[in-house]
Design an enzyme around this catalytic site. Structure first.
Site, PDB file in Angstrom:
ATOM      1  N   LEU A  22       0.969  -1.325   0.118  1.00 28.24           N
ATOM      2  CA  LEU A  22       0.016  -0.219  -0.031  1.00 28.24           C
ATOM      3  C   LEU A  22       0.779   1.129  -0.472  1.00 28.24           C
ATOM      4  CD1 LEU A  22      -2.323  -1.430   2.378  1.00 28.24           C
ATOM      5  CD2 LEU A  22      -2.736  -1.479   0.262  1.00 28.24           C
ATOM      6  N   GLU A  29      -7.623   4.577   8.027  1.00 32.35           N
ATOM      7  CA  GLU A  29      -8.464   4.071   7.074  1.00 32.35           C
ATOM      8  C   GLU A  29      -8.435   2.421   7.102  1.00 32.35           C
ATOM      9  OE1 GLU A  29      -8.235   1.634   4.155  1.00 32.35           O
ATOM     10  OE2 GLU A  29      -9.986   2.220   3.816  1.00 32.35           O
TER      11      GLU A  29
HETATM   12  C1  LIG Z   1      -6.310  -1.142   5.014  1.00 30.74           C
HETATM   13  C2  LIG Z   1      -6.126  -1.553   3.757  1.00 30.74           C
HETATM   14  C3  LIG Z   1      -7.564  -1.268   2.380  1.00 30.74           C
HETATM   15  N1  LIG Z   1      -9.132  -0.634   2.386  1.00 30.74           N
HETATM   16  C4  LIG Z   1     -10.054  -0.496   1.704  1.00 30.74           C
HETATM   17  N2  LIG Z   1     -10.573   0.249   2.199  1.00 30.74           N
HETATM   18  N3  LIG Z   1      -9.981  -1.170   1.943  1.00 30.74           N
HETATM   19  C5  LIG Z   1      -8.693  -2.712   1.468  1.00 30.74           C
HETATM   20  N4  LIG Z   1      -8.710  -3.947   0.572  1.00 30.74           N
HETATM   21  C6  LIG Z   1      -7.952  -2.508   2.313  1.00 30.74           C
HETATM   22  C7  LIG Z   1      -6.969  -3.827   2.150  1.00 30.74           C
HETATM   23  C8  LIG Z   1      -6.067  -4.457   2.673  1.00 30.74           C
HETATM   24  C9  LIG Z   1      -5.697  -5.611   2.160  1.00 30.74           C
HETATM   25  C10 LIG Z   1      -4.270  -5.370   3.122  1.00 30.74           C
HETATM   26  C11 LIG Z   1      -2.883  -5.191   2.402  1.00 30.74           C
HETATM   27  C12 LIG Z   1      -2.287  -4.838   2.592  1.00 30.74           C
HETATM   28  O1  LIG Z   1      -0.725  -4.316   2.244  1.00 30.74           O
HETATM   29  C13 LIG Z   1      -0.678  -4.716   0.689  1.00 30.74           C
HETATM   30  C14 LIG Z   1      -2.116  -4.681   4.387  1.00 30.74           C
HETATM   31  C15 LIG Z   1      -3.412  -4.971   5.017  1.00 30.74           C
HETATM   32  C16 LIG Z   1      -3.547  -4.744   6.327  1.00 30.74           C
HETATM   33  C17 LIG Z   1      -4.541  -5.259   6.723  1.00 30.74           C
HETATM   34  C18 LIG Z   1      -4.487  -5.241   8.535  1.00 30.74           C
HETATM   35  C19 LIG Z   1      -3.851  -4.234   8.820  1.00 30.74           C
HETATM   36  C20 LIG Z   1      -3.057  -3.724   8.228  1.00 30.74           C
HETATM   37  C21 LIG Z   1      -2.078  -4.282   7.111  1.00 30.74           C
HETATM   38  O2  LIG Z   1      -1.807  -2.486   9.172  1.00 30.74           O
HETATM   39  C22 LIG Z   1      -2.675  -2.945  10.436  1.00 30.74           C
HETATM   40  O3  LIG Z   1      -3.296  -3.832  10.304  1.00 30.74           O
HETATM   41  C23 LIG Z   1      -4.427  -5.142   3.970  1.00 30.74           C
END
Ligand SMILES: CCc1nc(N)nc(N)c1C#CCc1cc(OC)cc(-c2ccc3c(c2)OCO3)c1
Length: 197
Positions: A22, A29
């Site tokens: 990301l 968020e």
């Molecule tokens: C959380 C970001 C996100 N926001 C929204 N609006 N929709 C989404 N589909 C996502 C997502 C996602 C998957 C994802 C990808 C990632 O790296 C590419 C990291 C996380 C993630 C998931 C949970 C976490 C975290 C990171 O930090 C603390 O807790 C989660």
């Protein structure tokens, strides 16, 4: 169960990632994502293998949700009660729909780009939860993954319509606090709901 795409994207290009990560770290968020996908009843989160691998180890499987990871090299199998492996989106949806043990309320598609750009064209996808992100300095943000969503084009016969905030609140549940115009670091972002017309 209904299929919902949930994604955070940088306007106007709809960039969502860079080198499998990301491009931003927006704490409210992530909280919104966790609260909405967890909900009150049991939901499923469906993701591609690269997205699974990019979630920090200590946060996966995403707790309180049935995690479904897709890879063409997987066999369809329940690895643990919280983790299902499937070799296609359709076989995952079929299993979730048949699996009485879990009684899934909503299926959230949580990434990555390849899965989003396939599922947006699936007629079973009725809602999009898009976090619309803007960079405050208008600077270029390095991106290599983009949504191919036909929803921001100007032409009239739009098949997707952005709903007002009341409908978003109803959709995610009144107990989830929705703050708009969130400012975190160089980014400002809003939570939006889109419906297929
Ligand atoms: C959380 C970001 C996100 N926001 C929204 N609006 N929709 C989404 N589909 C996502 C997502 C996602 C998957 C994802 C990808 C990632 O790296 C590419 C990291 C996380 C993630 C998931 C949970 C976490 C975290 C990171 O930090 C603390 O807790 C989660």
């Amino acid at each position: 169960p209904p299929i919902v795409i949930i994604v955070a994207a940088l306007l106007p290009e709809l960039g969502i990632g860079y080198q499998g990560k990301l491009p931003w770290r927006l704490s409210k968020e992530i909280k919104y994502f966790r609260d909405v996908t967890t909900g009150n009843k049991r939901n499923a989160v469906v993701m591609g293998r690269n997205t699974w691998n990019s979630i920090p180890n200590k946060f996966r499987p995403l707790k309180g949700r049935l995690n479904v990871v897709l890879s063409r090299t997987f066999q369809n199998e329940l690895v643990t009660p919280e983790l299902y492996h499937a070799n296609s989106f359709d076989s995952a949806i079929d299993w979730i729909s048949k699996d009485k043990a879990h009684e899934i309320e909503r299926i959230f598609v949580i990434g990555g780009g390849e899965l989003y750009n396939t599922v947006i064209n699936d007629s079973r996808t009725l809602h999009l939860l898009i976090t619309e992100i803007k960079n405050n300095l208008g600077e270029e943000v390095p991106m290599d993954t983009f949504l191919k969503f036909p929803i921001y084009q100007q032409h009239q016969q739009l098949e997707w319509k952005k709903m007002d905030e009341d409908k978003l609140k109803k959709f995610v549940g009144e107990d989830i606090e929705i703050s708009q115009n969130n400012i975190e670091g160089d980014y400002t972002y809003d939570f939006t709901l889109w419906e297929r017309t």
